[in-house]
Design an enzyme around this catalytic site. Structure first.
Site, PDB file in Angstrom:
ATOM      1  CE  LYS A   1       7.453  -9.181 -22.297  1.00 48.93           C
ATOM      2  NZ  LYS A   1       6.317  -8.246 -22.300  1.00 48.93           N
ATOM      3  CG  HIS A   2      12.452  -8.416 -24.167  1.00 46.33           C
ATOM      4  ND1 HIS A   2      11.573  -9.072 -24.995  1.00 46.33           N
ATOM      5  CD2 HIS A   2      11.739  -7.404 -23.606  1.00 46.33           C
ATOM      6  CE1 HIS A   2      10.389  -8.468 -24.952  1.00 46.33           C
ATOM      7  NE2 HIS A   2      10.463  -7.453 -24.112  1.00 46.33           N
TER       8      HIS A   2
ATOM      9  CG  HIS B   1       9.942  -4.936 -17.776  1.00 40.66           C
ATOM     10  ND1 HIS B   1       8.924  -5.765 -17.370  1.00 40.66           N
ATOM     11  CD2 HIS B   1       9.770  -4.759 -19.112  1.00 40.66           C
ATOM     12  CE1 HIS B   1       8.168  -6.071 -18.411  1.00 40.66           C
ATOM     13  NE2 HIS B   1       8.646  -5.472 -19.471  1.00 40.66           N
ATOM     14  CD  GLU B   2      12.204  -3.544 -22.187  1.00 43.39           C
ATOM     15  OE1 GLU B   2      12.497  -4.181 -23.202  1.00 43.39           O
ATOM     16  OE2 GLU B   2      11.012  -3.285 -21.887  1.00 43.39           O
TER      17      GLU B   2
ATOM     18  CG  HIS C   1       9.969  -0.179 -25.585  1.00 43.44           C
ATOM     19  ND1 HIS C   1       8.650  -0.244 -25.936  1.00 43.44           N
ATOM     20  CD2 HIS C   1      10.071  -0.968 -24.491  1.00 43.44           C
ATOM     21  CE1 HIS C   1       7.990  -1.027 -25.079  1.00 43.44           C
ATOM     22  NE2 HIS C   1       8.836  -1.480 -24.201  1.00 43.44           N
TER      23      HIS C   1
ATOM     24  CG  PHE D   1      12.170   1.092 -18.853  1.00 44.08           C
ATOM     25  CD1 PHE D   1      11.386   0.084 -19.410  1.00 44.08           C
ATOM     26  CD2 PHE D   1      12.567   2.150 -19.685  1.00 44.08           C
ATOM     27  CE1 PHE D   1      11.013   0.114 -20.749  1.00 44.08           C
ATOM     28  CE2 PHE D   1      12.200   2.191 -21.018  1.00 44.08           C
ATOM     29  CZ  PHE D   1      11.435   1.177 -21.553  1.00 44.08           C
TER      30      PHE D   1
ATOM     31  CD  GLN E   1       9.596   4.683 -24.794  1.00 45.60           C
ATOM     32  OE1 GLN E   1       8.721   3.836 -24.653  1.00 45.60           O
ATOM     33  NE2 GLN E   1      10.157   5.266 -23.752  1.00 45.60           N
TER      34      GLN E   1
HETATM   35  P1  5GP Z   1       2.386  -4.406 -26.850  1.00 40.08           P
HETATM   36  O1  5GP Z   1       1.352  -5.447 -26.825  1.00 40.08           O
HETATM   37  O2  5GP Z   1       2.171  -3.274 -25.900  1.00 40.08           O
HETATM   38  O3  5GP Z   1       2.833  -3.968 -28.205  1.00 40.08           O
HETATM   39  O4  5GP Z   1       3.681  -5.133 -26.288  1.00 40.08           O
HETATM   40  C1  5GP Z   1       3.827  -5.390 -24.950  1.00 40.08           C
HETATM   41  C2  5GP Z   1       5.167  -5.994 -24.721  1.00 40.08           C
HETATM   42  O5  5GP Z   1       5.219  -7.320 -25.262  1.00 40.08           O
HETATM   43  C3  5GP Z   1       6.321  -5.282 -25.402  1.00 40.08           C
HETATM   44  O6  5GP Z   1       6.765  -4.193 -24.701  1.00 40.08           O
HETATM   45  C4  5GP Z   1       7.348  -6.375 -25.457  1.00 40.08           C
HETATM   46  O7  5GP Z   1       7.946  -6.565 -24.219  1.00 40.08           O
HETATM   47  C5  5GP Z   1       6.502  -7.555 -25.800  1.00 40.08           C
HETATM   48  N1  5GP Z   1       6.359  -7.746 -27.254  1.00 40.08           N
HETATM   49  C6  5GP Z   1       5.336  -7.342 -28.049  1.00 40.08           C
HETATM   50  N2  5GP Z   1       5.533  -7.717 -29.327  1.00 40.08           N
HETATM   51  C7  5GP Z   1       6.724  -8.370 -29.339  1.00 40.08           C
HETATM   52  C8  5GP Z   1       7.450  -9.038 -30.352  1.00 40.08           C
HETATM   53  O8  5GP Z   1       7.065  -9.110 -31.517  1.00 40.08           O
HETATM   54  N3  5GP Z   1       8.625  -9.590 -29.978  1.00 40.08           N
HETATM   55  C9  5GP Z   1       9.072  -9.550 -28.714  1.00 40.08           C
HETATM   56  N4  5GP Z   1      10.239 -10.148 -28.448  1.00 40.08           N
HETATM   57  N5  5GP Z   1       8.391  -8.971 -27.728  1.00 40.08           N
HETATM   58  C10 5GP Z   1       7.233  -8.382 -28.038  1.00 40.08           C
HETATM   59  P1  5GP Z   2       7.170  -4.144 -22.241  1.00 43.37           P
HETATM   60  O1  5GP Z   2       6.051  -3.410 -22.816  1.00 43.37           O
HETATM   61  O2  5GP Z   2       8.547  -3.840 -22.729  1.00 43.37           O
HETATM   62  O3  5GP Z   2       6.956  -5.571 -21.889  1.00 43.37           O
HETATM   63  O4  5GP Z   2       7.104  -3.544 -20.790  1.00 43.37           O
HETATM   64  C1  5GP Z   2       7.432  -2.263 -20.505  1.00 43.37           C
HETATM   65  C2  5GP Z   2       7.385  -2.181 -19.004  1.00 43.37           C
HETATM   66  O5  5GP Z   2       8.307  -1.207 -18.607  1.00 43.37           O
HETATM   67  C3  5GP Z   2       6.016  -1.765 -18.504  1.00 43.37           C
HETATM   68  O6  5GP Z   2       5.783  -2.374 -17.264  1.00 43.37           O
HETATM   69  C4  5GP Z   2       6.170  -0.279 -18.329  1.00 43.37           C
HETATM   70  O7  5GP Z   2       5.372   0.230 -17.300  1.00 43.37           O
HETATM   71  C5  5GP Z   2       7.641  -0.155 -17.969  1.00 43.37           C
HETATM   72  N1  5GP Z   2       8.216   1.084 -18.469  1.00 43.37           N
HETATM   73  C6  5GP Z   2       8.902   1.941 -17.716  1.00 43.37           C
HETATM   74  N2  5GP Z   2       9.271   3.008 -18.430  1.00 43.37           N
HETATM   75  C7  5GP Z   2       8.826   2.809 -19.701  1.00 43.37           C
HETATM   76  C8  5GP Z   2       8.907   3.571 -20.884  1.00 43.37           C
HETATM   77  O8  5GP Z   2       9.480   4.662 -20.963  1.00 43.37           O
HETATM   78  N3  5GP Z   2       8.337   3.021 -21.990  1.00 43.37           N
HETATM   79  C9  5GP Z   2       7.712   1.818 -21.970  1.00 43.37           C
HETATM   80  N4  5GP Z   2       7.182   1.360 -23.096  1.00 43.37           N
HETATM   81  N5  5GP Z   2       7.597   1.083 -20.844  1.00 43.37           N
HETATM   82  C10 5GP Z   2       8.160   1.569 -19.717  1.00 43.37           C
END
Ligand code: 5GP
Ligand code: 5GP
Length: 221
Positions: free
Chosen positions: A113-114, A109-110, A56, A106, A29
């Site tokens: 989720k992943h 969470h990563e 990220h 953070f 990011q």
């Molecule tokens: P956004 O909709 O904000 O792009 O994505 C929200 C979150 O959904 C991301 O931070 C990530 O955790 C998950 N996500 C979005 N697109 C993808 C994808 O193509 N692959 C995976 N593995 N996760 C994704």
């Molecule tokens: P994702 O979009 O990967 O599913 O979720 C990101 C989660 O981590 C969200 O709940 C967001 O509030 C938290 N988060 C904490 N710090 C960061 C940051 O620096 N960047 C992003 N994209 N998400 C963060």
């Protein structure tokens, strides 16, 4: 009929538990764009991060564009397992969400989720270490600056950004954009694809949705 039905059920169970991911997205990011929206950002407890792309996440994906998530609630994030990586993570994987934090939320969470979906190849320590090693191999800011693309609030073509990264990393990235307070599109995230081992960049089997126009702003931070 009944034994056959049971056999098909157990076969189905084997097939679904064997459904493994195909590749990773390694997502970085741009902090200037995370902070430059209507929503506030908060610097981490360690202070304002350096003006560099930061991590990220490392996200397992399927070739068809779908992805697994939250695969194992039993395998909880454990900060003790990555104690030796924490200082480096504070630098290259800082949290910018509010309220101010030290990053653990953070990273948890990563992982939840992943990361829990990569257990077949990576445990918790190797998951985070892989992301840090990939980060060292893909210096995006340098790649862009070498091509004259600076975080100076000017607009640059998406094609020139992709080309600069391809020339440096060897593979074409996917780009994601968000909007600043005035509605301008800005470069927010860069996706690179990585093989299942989590070590080598590869050509992307597919790209996430395209959210960037032809010209996007590269905001300062
Ligand atoms: P956004 O909709 O904000 O792009 O994505 C929200 C979150 O959904 C991301 O931070 C990530 O955790 C998950 N996500 C979005 N697109 C993808 C994808 O193509 N692959 C995976 N593995 N996760 C994704
Ligand atoms: P994702 O979009 O990967 O599913 O979720 C990101 C989660 O981590 C969200 O709940 C967001 O509030 C938290 N988060 C904490 N710090 C960061 C940051 O620096 N960047 C992003 N994209 N998400 C963060």
């Amino acid at each position: 009929m009944k034994p056959l039905f049971l056999l098909s059920l157990s076969l189905l169970a084997v097939v679904s538990s064997a459904k493994d991911f195909d590749f990773f997205y390694f997502v970085q990011q741009w902090p200037g764009s995370y902070c430059d929206t209507k929503r506030a950002c908060c610097y981490p407890v360690t202070g304002k991060p350096d003006p560099i792309f930061t991590i990220h996440g490392l996200w397992p994906n399927y070739n068809d564009g779908t992805y697994p998530s939250n695969c194992d609630q039993q395998n909880e994030f454990d900060a003790r397992e990555i104690e030796d990586l924490q200082r480096t993570m504070e630098e290259y994987w800082p949290t910018l969400a509010c309220p101010t934090g030290n990053g653990l939320k953070f990273w948890a969470h990563e992982w939840d989720k992943h990361g829990t979906c990569t257990e077949s190849t990576l445990d918790q320590h190797s998951y985070f270490l892989s992301a840090l090693n990939l980060y060292k191999k893909a210096n995006l800011l340098k790649a862009l600056q070498d091509a004259g693309i600076e975080p100076d609030d000017r607009f640059y073509s998406v094609d020139s950004i992709k080309l600069a990264i391809k020339e440096s990393v060897g593979f074409t990235p996917g780009l994601e954009c968000n909007k600043d307070g005035s509605g301008n599109q800005q470069l927010s995230e860069v996706y690179l694809c990585v093989d299942k081992s989590g070590q080598k960049f590869i050509n992307c089997p597919n790209f996430p949705r395209i959210s960037c126009r032809k010209q996007v702003q590269f905001p300062s931070f």
